[in-house]
Design an enzyme around this catalytic site. Structure first.
Site, PDB file in Angstrom:
ATOM      1  N   VAL A  79     -70.909  32.741 -57.083  1.00 26.54           N
ATOM      2  CA  VAL A  79     -71.171  33.155 -55.706  1.00 26.54           C
ATOM      3  C   VAL A  79     -69.899  33.660 -55.020  1.00 26.54           C
ATOM      4  O   VAL A  79     -68.789  33.260 -55.377  1.00 26.54           O
ATOM      5  CB  VAL A  79     -71.783  32.003 -54.872  1.00 26.54           C
ATOM      6  CG1 VAL A  79     -73.183  31.672 -55.372  1.00 26.54           C
ATOM      7  CG2 VAL A  79     -70.902  30.758 -54.889  1.00 26.54           C
TER       8      VAL A  79
ATOM      9  N   ARG B  86     -64.307  37.931 -49.770  1.00 24.36           N
ATOM     10  CA  ARG B  86     -64.061  36.714 -48.991  1.00 24.36           C
ATOM     11  C   ARG B  86     -64.562  36.864 -47.555  1.00 24.36           C
ATOM     12  O   ARG B  86     -64.875  35.885 -46.895  1.00 24.36           O
ATOM     13  CB  ARG B  86     -62.558  36.395 -48.948  1.00 24.36           C
ATOM     14  CG  ARG B  86     -61.968  35.995 -50.290  1.00 24.36           C
ATOM     15  CD  ARG B  86     -60.604  35.383 -50.075  1.00 24.36           C
ATOM     16  NE  ARG B  86     -59.786  35.315 -51.277  1.00 24.36           N
ATOM     17  CZ  ARG B  86     -59.819  34.321 -52.161  1.00 24.36           C
ATOM     18  NH1 ARG B  86     -60.643  33.310 -52.008  1.00 24.36           N
ATOM     19  NH2 ARG B  86     -59.023  34.340 -53.221  1.00 24.36           N
TER      20      ARG B  86
ATOM     21  N   ASP C  13     -66.642  22.758 -58.699  1.00 25.97           N
ATOM     22  CA  ASP C  13     -67.271  23.351 -59.880  1.00 25.97           C
ATOM     23  C   ASP C  13     -67.026  22.440 -61.085  1.00 25.97           C
ATOM     24  O   ASP C  13     -67.719  21.441 -61.239  1.00 25.97           O
ATOM     25  CB  ASP C  13     -66.693  24.765 -60.060  1.00 25.97           C
ATOM     26  CG  ASP C  13     -67.337  25.556 -61.173  1.00 25.97           C
ATOM     27  OD1 ASP C  13     -68.512  25.324 -61.467  1.00 25.97           O
ATOM     28  OD2 ASP C  13     -66.654  26.424 -61.761  1.00 25.97           O
TER      29      ASP C  13
HETATM   30  P1  IMP Z   1     -63.021  23.718 -60.345  1.00 27.68           P
HETATM   31  O1  IMP Z   1     -61.606  23.297 -60.600  1.00 27.68           O
HETATM   32  O2  IMP Z   1     -63.673  24.261 -61.587  1.00 27.68           O
HETATM   33  O3  IMP Z   1     -63.873  22.671 -59.662  1.00 27.68           O
HETATM   34  O4  IMP Z   1     -62.949  25.016 -59.490  1.00 27.68           O
HETATM   35  C1  IMP Z   1     -62.871  25.064 -58.149  1.00 27.68           C
HETATM   36  C2  IMP Z   1     -62.395  26.434 -57.746  1.00 27.68           C
HETATM   37  O5  IMP Z   1     -62.960  27.456 -58.572  1.00 27.68           O
HETATM   38  C3  IMP Z   1     -62.869  26.749 -56.357  1.00 27.68           C
HETATM   39  O6  IMP Z   1     -61.927  26.345 -55.403  1.00 27.68           O
HETATM   40  C4  IMP Z   1     -63.044  28.249 -56.394  1.00 27.68           C
HETATM   41  O7  IMP Z   1     -61.832  28.880 -56.058  1.00 27.68           O
HETATM   42  C5  IMP Z   1     -63.362  28.569 -57.827  1.00 27.68           C
HETATM   43  N1  IMP Z   1     -64.818  28.798 -58.040  1.00 27.68           N
HETATM   44  C6  IMP Z   1     -65.682  28.010 -58.715  1.00 27.68           C
HETATM   45  N2  IMP Z   1     -66.914  28.515 -58.706  1.00 27.68           N
HETATM   46  C7  IMP Z   1     -66.844  29.656 -57.988  1.00 27.68           C
HETATM   47  C8  IMP Z   1     -67.827  30.645 -57.599  1.00 27.68           C
HETATM   48  O8  IMP Z   1     -69.033  30.581 -57.886  1.00 27.68           O
HETATM   49  N3  IMP Z   1     -67.342  31.682 -56.857  1.00 27.68           N
HETATM   50  C9  IMP Z   1     -66.046  31.810 -56.486  1.00 27.68           C
HETATM   51  N4  IMP Z   1     -65.103  30.912 -56.818  1.00 27.68           N
HETATM   52  C10 IMP Z   1     -65.507  29.839 -57.577  1.00 27.68           C
END
Ligand code: IMP
Ligand code: MG
Length: 188
Positions: free
Chosen positions: A159, A171, A109
């Protein structure tokens, strides 16, 4: 006889990736991994909790020797937006020095989580580090980060399902869907 379509969970607005698409893509990812790693041994590091279903299915596509470890990162609480800096909550138990490390996560993300974890792993002198994510929200990056293997590029929607949660729920859904807006505000 064809299976009846699974009932849509009442909190899900739309299915974004069906169970069949997930299973087909996981098989393809297994073949992509094989092309890159050949017969090499892999040390797979799964980022709990979100990646455990994906990791379990992906591992069963590999006939390489595999070692498995899990780490836990916290950043979200019960919100749908990443806040602040992710923290390493539970660290590795396996030694990864001179090993081929494959990091597996559910979704890429902002990039903060995988930037943190790959940095930490690189510091341990592995033979290689590659990253495999099931989902990639490309438009949301706050730090530059690209995964080596991506299941599906998806739009900027929150999502759930197939490991992904909202406030630790959903989950266990077998497909990946967009959570209804009114469900994203409800207290846990
Ligand atoms: P990042 O550090 O922002 O890249 O976040 C990654 C983590 O955020 C993932 O491992 C997920 O646990 C959580 N995450 C990001 N987007 C979503 C989503 O749309 N649904 C559920 N969890 C998300
Ligand atoms: Mg996660």
């Amino acid at each position: 006889m064809a299976h009846p379509a699974p009932a849509l969970h009442p909190d899900i607005e739309t299915i974004l990736v069906s169970e069949e698409s997930i299973q087909r893509r996981v098989r393809e990812l297994g073949a992509e991994l094989k092309r890159v790693y050949g017969e090499e041994e892999l040390t797979v590091i799964s980022i709990m909790n979100g990646a455990i279903l994906f990791t379990a299915d992906l591992l069963r596509q590999l006939d390489n020797p595999v070692r498995l470890d899990c780490i836990r990162i916290s950043s979200y609480g019960n919100a749908t937006e990443s806040r602040g800096t992710p923290k390493l909550v539970h660290s590795l138990t396996l030694d990864v020095t001179h090993r081929h490390v494959l990091l597996v996560d559910d979704i890429l993300d902002t990039g903060k989580t995988l930037a943190l974890v790959t940095g930490m792993i690189r510091g341990l002198q592995p033979a290689s580090v590659r990253v495999c994510v099931l989902l990639d929200k490309k438009g949301r990056r706050q730090v530059p980060f690209e995964a080596d293997f991506v299941g599906f590029a998806i739009p900027d929607k929150f999502v759930v399902g197939y490991g992904l949660d909202y406030a630790e729920r959903y989950r266990n859904l077998t497909s990946i869907g967009v959570l209804k807006a009114e469900r994203q505000q409800a207290p846990a």
